[in-house]
Design an enzyme around this catalytic site. Structure first.
Site, PDB file in Angstrom:
ATOM      1  N   GLU A  21       0.806  -1.152   0.186  1.00 40.44           N
ATOM      2  CA  GLU A  21       0.130  -0.015   0.432  1.00 40.44           C
ATOM      3  C   GLU A  21       0.863   1.403  -0.200  1.00 40.44           C
ATOM      4  O   GLU A  21       0.763   2.502  -0.612  1.00 40.44           O
ATOM      5  CB  GLU A  21      -0.660   0.299   0.743  1.00 40.44           C
ATOM      6  N   ARG A  31       9.881   1.403  -4.268  1.00 42.09           N
ATOM      7  CA  ARG A  31      10.857   0.186  -5.200  1.00 42.09           C
ATOM      8  C   ARG A  31      10.863  -1.743  -4.160  1.00 42.09           C
ATOM      9  O   ARG A  31      11.642  -1.334  -2.964  1.00 42.09           O
ATOM     10  CB  ARG A  31      12.305   0.007  -5.745  1.00 42.09           C
ATOM     11  N   CYS A  32      10.085  -2.508  -4.567  1.00 44.95           N
ATOM     12  CA  CYS A  32       9.740  -3.852  -3.624  1.00 44.95           C
ATOM     13  C   CYS A  32      10.297  -4.698  -4.722  1.00 44.95           C
ATOM     14  O   CYS A  32       9.956  -4.653  -5.932  1.00 44.95           O
ATOM     15  CB  CYS A  32       8.277  -4.147  -2.900  1.00 44.95           C
ATOM     16  N   ASP A  50      24.976  -9.893 -14.693  1.00 45.03           N
ATOM     17  CA  ASP A  50      24.912  -9.147 -14.052  1.00 45.03           C
ATOM     18  C   ASP A  50      25.423  -9.319 -12.747  1.00 45.03           C
ATOM     19  O   ASP A  50      25.310 -10.516 -11.787  1.00 45.03           O
ATOM     20  CB  ASP A  50      24.187  -7.943 -13.967  1.00 45.03           C
ATOM     21  N   GLU A 101      28.040  -5.929  -1.988  1.00 41.91           N
ATOM     22  CA  GLU A 101      27.625  -6.052  -1.036  1.00 41.91           C
ATOM     23  C   GLU A 101      27.385  -7.190   0.082  1.00 41.91           C
ATOM     24  O   GLU A 101      26.805  -7.040   0.717  1.00 41.91           O
ATOM     25  CB  GLU A 101      25.397  -6.272  -1.618  1.00 41.91           C
ATOM     26  N   HIS A 135      27.752  -6.312 -14.769  1.00 37.55           N
ATOM     27  CA  HIS A 135      27.486  -4.328 -14.907  1.00 37.55           C
ATOM     28  C   HIS A 135      27.019  -5.166 -12.488  1.00 37.55           C
ATOM     29  O   HIS A 135      26.825  -5.659 -12.367  1.00 37.55           O
ATOM     30  CB  HIS A 135      25.903  -4.352 -14.800  1.00 37.55           C
ATOM     31  N   HIS A 169      17.530   5.603 -11.496  1.00 27.43           N
ATOM     32  CA  HIS A 169      16.628   6.426  -9.931  1.00 27.43           C
ATOM     33  C   HIS A 169      15.879   7.707 -10.441  1.00 27.43           C
ATOM     34  O   HIS A 169      14.876   7.619  -9.449  1.00 27.43           O
ATOM     35  CB  HIS A 169      17.100   6.176  -9.161  1.00 27.43           C
TER      36      HIS A 169
END
Length: 758
Positions: free
Chosen positions: A18, A518-519, A602, A608, A644, A697
């Protein structure tokens, strides 16, 4: 002593996303700001009540954010970059969105603030910007207003506040270079004011997040902790909260601080709780993060109970999630399509709250009356270990048969580059995109109709081919040099591959927030991974048939699939990555046999995945690089391998980036004004590089002059013959109008530069 429980935070987005929908409708001018604010109020009230009903004793408040909690902290402190400030100096919701997105429904466009990964997660935060001499003041009272909301609804409230040292650590200096830690004395009065306001409201405990304490901090940063917390003591009780790793190496600093409690992550960290108990002041609360906030697996409550039980009665204990439940989907009960056996292995955010409640009840009843309930809850975990869904002997045998040559290309880069130049004959400054094109309502509707069985396979393929043809035609009209098929068939770069690999399962509503609106819906790796059939070859082959220009095959790499999925906990991450690499190795071979000569693998999540402790980096990098090479090395000499990466600080991992031996690497650089290229220049990176020239973005369209200026900066660092021209990332979230304008300007900038070097 009664043990109580709490969570460090709860998902913000809502079970049906939502918040995302309200944000995007507001940005598009479809709803008013008041309607957006009302959506936020409804979600907060619902989530507080859900946690309370699940048995959570202390409800977190302040974990909600309109875009990102670090950005919320920046506004709290009045830290707004000058280019985003309102003329009258006020701060409003549109200020927040302008910082994050580069524009908002009101106000002139301005370059968005930098965005990067939140520690080693797939969540992104907006990087605070610091300038020497800037002033801070309490400017955004969202936390206080939300505390008032929760109190009015009758909740036991525990406000959540990002700590001052971690906040400064996460930021970047803009303009004149100075030590951002010197700003500590300037922000502490604002923190004092916030804590005073919370004390006025009768708040007893505040969760003050200092995840930087799991890092190997420089001495001057550690020294700053006592200074900061001496200033913050006395108004409310402070729960110093750490997560994502252990804190043993900083324990001497921690136990000297004037706080009243400590939270530790006992899932990602390896701290010895008996040692912690002995080391910490006896009057402190020790909060144990034993329920994993970053995965979807049911907890072994029997084992957790045995771990904690010896400490019961010896000090005040709290039981909590390891970190915020932000990183977990919301409610497993909404998953009606999952196989019953597989579903019994999972727990989402609400179920994790229930786990906390059951574990707390068992700890508070030393007579063992809850033992049978704990054992029954944990039984599916033991059953999973023997399940045929988990174990595949053929995969195990293939993994064991890997030899060193499987990870090496036939020829070194310089020889390959010459062979590839002869095959493709590309101009200087070759232009391309990163892979995806706008995902229109029509495309999303087509995929949904196919998934629901409303469209048959033949009609679906025909329609996808039409979208591929449109993407190829658009690129040829724009004059791009290396094309992509646009990825109309893909919902998500990880989910798509997981759907075509054995060993994965998928949820209906397992959404988690990546950034802003963004989900993502990560797949769950439940067993050994293999590829039953080709995944991308049909679409790539069709796209290549439409043009004389080369079309890239597009794959998501093994480390990114691992990092952006919920992984198994019963085997190592290295094993999972290499299983995925072997599956995708077969895809590379099939693509090149089908005539696809440029293949992009990619790996945006490579950095991360780094452990937070530097001493553990090399072990990770060794197997991560090995997995990529295992995936790519089957490529022939004239097959050009691209990779990438985005949101990366490359400087400290450059040897590993070079060891990937990709022919071309494309990277996100536009928000950092090409600063990231310094790492490649200083390292003398030997292969080709495509620095991103505009921020995908943001909806802003970059001018030809802007792109040309960035490319000239790139050419100051990297030889022109090794430079490519591309956006920062895929264009999936953008509209066609701005995409055409941006790419046209990008191509024009490349043409100007070619003319300038004739």
């Amino acid at each position: 002593m009664t043990t109580i429980n709490h969570t460090l935070g709860f998902p913000r987005i809502g079970l049906k996303r939502e918040l995302k929908k309200a944000q995007e409708n507001y940005w598009a001018g479809k709803i008013s700001q008041q309607e957006l604010l009302e959506t936020g109020r409804e979600l907060r009230a619902r989530h507080w009540e859900q946690q309370k009903q699940a048995g959570v004793d202390l409800v977190p408040v302040g974990d909600f954010a309109w875009y990102d909690h670090v950005l919320t902290t920046s506004l709290l402190l009045g830290n707004v970059p000058p280019r985003h400030q309102n003329p009258d100096g006020t701060i409003d919701l549109d200020t927040l969105f302008r910082i994050a997105r580069g524009r908002a429904p009101t106000g002139e466009p301005a370059a968005a603030a930098e965005m990067t990964k939140w520690f080693n997660t797939n969540y992104h935060y907006i990087v605070p910007e610091f300038q020497q001499g800037q002033e801070f003041k309490l400017s955004w009272t969202q936390l206080l207003e939300e505390v008032d909301e929760a109190l009015s609804l009758g909740h036991q409230v525990k406000p959540v506040l990002l700590g001052p040292i971690t906040y400064l650590w996460l930021g970047k200096v803009k303009g004149q270079v100075f030590d951002r830690l010197s700003l500590l004395q300037d922000i502490l009065p604002v923190y004092q004011q916030v804590l005073a306001e919370l004390a006025k409201r009768g708040i007893e405990w505040v969760q003050i997040d200092e995840p930087a304490l799991v890092l190997e901090l420089p001495a001057e940063w550690l020294t700053a902790y006592p200074i900061a917390y001496q200033a913050l003591q006395g108004q409310v009780k402070l729960l110093l909260t750490t997560y994502f790793d252990s804190i043993g190496h900083n324990l001497e600093t921690i136990k000297s601080l004037p706080v009243q409690g400590l939270h530790v992550d006992l899932v990602a960290g390896q701290d010895d709780i008996a040692q912690l108990h002995e080391s910490l002041p006896k009057e402190w609360v020790l909060s144990l993060g034993v329920i994993n906030g970053r995965n979807v697996w049911r907890a072994d409550l029997t084992a957790k109970h045995q771990l904690i039980k010896p400490l019961v009665g010896s000090r005040t204990l709290w039981i909590g999630s390891s970190c915020s439940l932000l990183h977990s989907p919301i409610d497993l009960s909404d998953e009606t399509a999952l196989d019953a056996e597989v579903k019994s292995w999972f727990a989402f955010a609400l179920q994790k709250c229930e786990e906390l409640a059951l574990l707390t009840a068992a700890l508070n009843q030393p007579d063992g009356s809850k033992q049978a309930e704990l054992d029954a809850y944990s039984a599916p975990i033991r059953a999973r270990r023997e399940s045929k869904r988990v174990n595949n002997q053929a995969v195990t045998e293939r993994l064991a048969a890997i030899n060193p040559q499987d990870s090496e290309r036939n020829q070194p880069y310089l020889q390959r580059a010459e062979i590839q130049r002869q095959r493709y004959n590309l101009p200087l400054w070759p232009t391309t995109t990163i892979g995806s094109f706008p995902q229109t309502t029509e495309i999303r509707g087509l995929r949904l109709d196919f998934k629901k069985g409303r469209v048959d396979g033949t009609s679906y393929r025909t329609n996808i081919c039409e979208h591929i043809k449109q993407a190829i035609n658009e690129q040829e009209r724009l004059g791009l040099d290396v094309l992509v098929h646009g990825e109309a068939e893909r919902n998500d770069m990880v989910e798509y591959f997981g759907e075509h690999l054995d060993g994965f399962v998928f949820t209906q509503n397992g959404w988690v927030q990546s950034y802003g609106s963004r989900c993502v819906k990560p797949p769950v790796i439940i067993g050994d991974v293999s590829r039953p059939e080709a995944i991308t070859v049909e679409w790539a082959k069709y796209a290549q048939s439409l043009t004389e220009k080369p079309v890239k095959g597009m794959l998501t790499g093994p480390v990114t699939i691992l990092c952006w999925s919920f992984p198994r906990e019963d085997v190592s991450r290295e094993t999972i990555a290499k299983q995925i690499a072997l599956a995708l190795r077969d895809e590379v071979d099939d693509l090149q046999e089908a005539g696809i000569g440029i293949i992009q693998i990619d790996e945006p999540a490579l950095r991360e995945g780094l452990p937070l402790r530097r001493e553990e980096w090399q072990s990770y990098l060794d197997w991560a690089v090995e997995a990529f090479k295992l995936n790519a090395a089957i490529a022939k000499d004239d097959t050009q391998i691209h990779t990438h990466m985005c949101y990366c600080e490359f400087n400290d991992i450059m040897p590993s980036i070079a060891a990937l031996d990709a022919d071309v690497i494309t990277i996100e650089t536009s928000r950092s004004d090409m600063e990231l290229l310094d790492s490649f220049e200083n390292f003398s990176y030997p292969n080709e590089i495509g620095p991103g020239v505009y921020d995908i973005h943001s909806p802003n369209v970059p001018s030809v002059e802007w792109i040309e200026a960035l490319l000239r900066k790139a050419a100051d660092r990297i030889p022109v013959e090794r430079l490519w021209v591309n956006p920062d990332c895929g264009l999936k979230t953008r509209g066609w109008t701005e995409t055409r304008q941006s790419l046209a300007n990008m191509v024009q900038a490349a043409k100007r530069l070619r003319e300038s070097v004739k």
